[in-house]
Every structure is written in C-alpha cells, then in structure tokens.
Design an enzyme around this catalytic site. Structure first.
Site, PDB file in Angstrom:
ATOM      1  N   GLU A 114       0.898  -1.268  -0.013  1.00  0.00           N
ATOM      2  CA  GLU A 114       0.079   0.090   0.041  1.00  0.00           C
ATOM      3  C   GLU A 114       0.917   1.189  -0.039  1.00  0.00           C
ATOM      4  OE1 GLU A 114      -2.130   0.308   3.696  1.00  0.00           O
ATOM      5  OE2 GLU A 114      -0.670   1.955   3.652  1.00  0.00           O
ATOM      6  N   TYR A 125       7.631  -0.249  -8.445  1.00  0.00           N
ATOM      7  CA  TYR A 125       6.741  -1.223  -8.177  1.00  0.00           C
ATOM      8  C   TYR A 125       6.027  -1.651  -9.640  1.00  0.00           C
ATOM      9  CZ  TYR A 125       7.180  -0.157  -3.283  1.00  0.00           C
ATOM     10  OH  TYR A 125       7.827   0.117  -2.179  1.00  0.00           O
TER      11      TYR A 125
END
Ligand SMILES: CC(C)(COP(=O)(O)OP(=O)(O)OC[C@H]1O[C@@H](n2cnc3c(N)ncnc32)[C@H](O)[C@@H]1OP(=O)(O)O)[C@@H](O)C(=O)NCCC(=O)NCCS
Length: 158
Positions: A114, A125
C-alpha cells in the site's frame, strides 16, 4: 576510474537494528505525508508472526531496508526505504527483489503493498509487475492534518 555503484550487502535484521531503520525512514519519507512509522510501530510489527526485516548495507553503513510479512500464503511489503543520498543506484530494486524471492520461499501466492497515491515509487513497483487493486481514501494524515489517499497494489507470485 570506474563510476560503477558499489554492490550492497543484504542481511536480515532484528529489533536491535530498529534505531538505524527509523533514522533512515525519517529521512526517506517526506514528513508532509505522514507515511513514516514510529519506532513503537516498528517494534510492534516486527514482533508479529511472519514479519521479517531485510537490511541493505554498504560496508558498516545501513543504507536501506525492507520490512515484509507472509501469513497463510499472503504476503505484504510493509515498508521499503533507501537513504536519500543513495537512491537511483539500484538499492531499492535489490531490496524489492529480495523481498519477492523471500515471499516466494515462504509460499506466498501474492504480495501486496500500500502506498500513498502519487508516490513516485510506483515506477519501481510497476517495473516489477505490481498492479493496482484498490484505493483507501484519506488513509494518510500529513503534518498539517491534510488527508492523502492510499493505493493498494498486488503482485501474483509463483
Ligand atoms: C522507493 C525507493 C525505496 C527506491 O529506492 P532506489 O534505491 O532509488 O531504487 P532503485 O535505484 O532500485 O530504482 C529502481 C527503479 O525505480 C525507479 N525509481 C525508484 N524510485 C523512484 C522515484 N522515487 N521516482 C521515480 N523513479 C523511481 C528508478 O528510476 C529505477 O528505474 P530504472 O531501473 O529503470 O532506472 C526510494 O525512492 C525511497 O526510499 N523512497 C521513499 C520511501 C518510499 O516512498 N517507499 C515506498 C513506499 S513503502
């Protein structure tokens, strides 16, 4: 003379390393957004089942870390940070690949994370295959009380 970056050494950390971890975290995360964890939060998290800490070191210097968890086949990257002056040299990517490999070894089927919406770490990411799976409105509370959304991402392993 070569300008190639030095390789970092990865090693596993424990509660005795948290002072250095928190020092890096407070420098790595912009305080405007309220993303950094307190020392007490780190201690509490590290005590939970399935949590591990990976340290990136250059010689004796701690330059980055990752904290992650696998429970019942579900993995989560809890924190990833690199000393600001050492960024852009592959240390974050090295830590992330280590977490992914460890999560696979621990039989995780997915790895979640998150992140504050707008965090430029998304480039890292995304390059490793994470895709957005959700959104948490007003999840982070910044220095001035301003709220920031979080986005959740997942990577399927195996
Ligand atoms: C995210 C973070 C750990 C990346 O560390 P790093 O050592 O700079 O990462 P790398 O050098 O391995 O970069 C890997 C790739 O992602 C890209 N990237 C990483 N961080 C980036 C950023 N903040 N903005 C833009 N691109 C970024 C790099 O350009 C690189 O791409 P390339 O390999 O194509 O050149 C570091 O920026 C950081 O500590 N940020 C603050 C804490 C944070 O937000 N953590 C993530 C949420 S938990």
């Amino acid at each position: 003379m070569s300008t190639a970056p030095r390789l970092v050494d990865l090693r596993s950390g424990d509660v005795n390393d948290l002072a250095g971890v928190v020092h890096i975290m407070n420098r790595a995360f912009d305080p405007r957004y309220g993303e950094a964890w307190s020392s007490a939060q780190c201690i509490g998290m590290l005590a939970l089942q399935g949590v591990w800490l990976t340290l990136a070191c250059e010689g004796n210097a701690l330059v980055g870390f990752a904290m992650a968890r696998v429970v019942a086949g579900d993995g989560e990257l809890l924190l990833l940070a690199v000393e600001p002056e050492r960024r852009g040299r592959g240390i974050g990517g090295t830590l992330l690949r280590s977490v992914i490999a460890d999560a696979c070894d621990k039989q995780a089927e997915r790895l979640h994370l998150e992140m504050r919406a707008g965090n430029s770490a998304l480039a890292l990411y995304g390059a490793h295959g994470f895709t957005q799976v959700g959104q948490r409105r007003a999840y982070y509370r910044g220095l001035t009380g301003e709220a920031f959304d979080a986005h959740t991402y997942a990577l399927t392993l195996g």
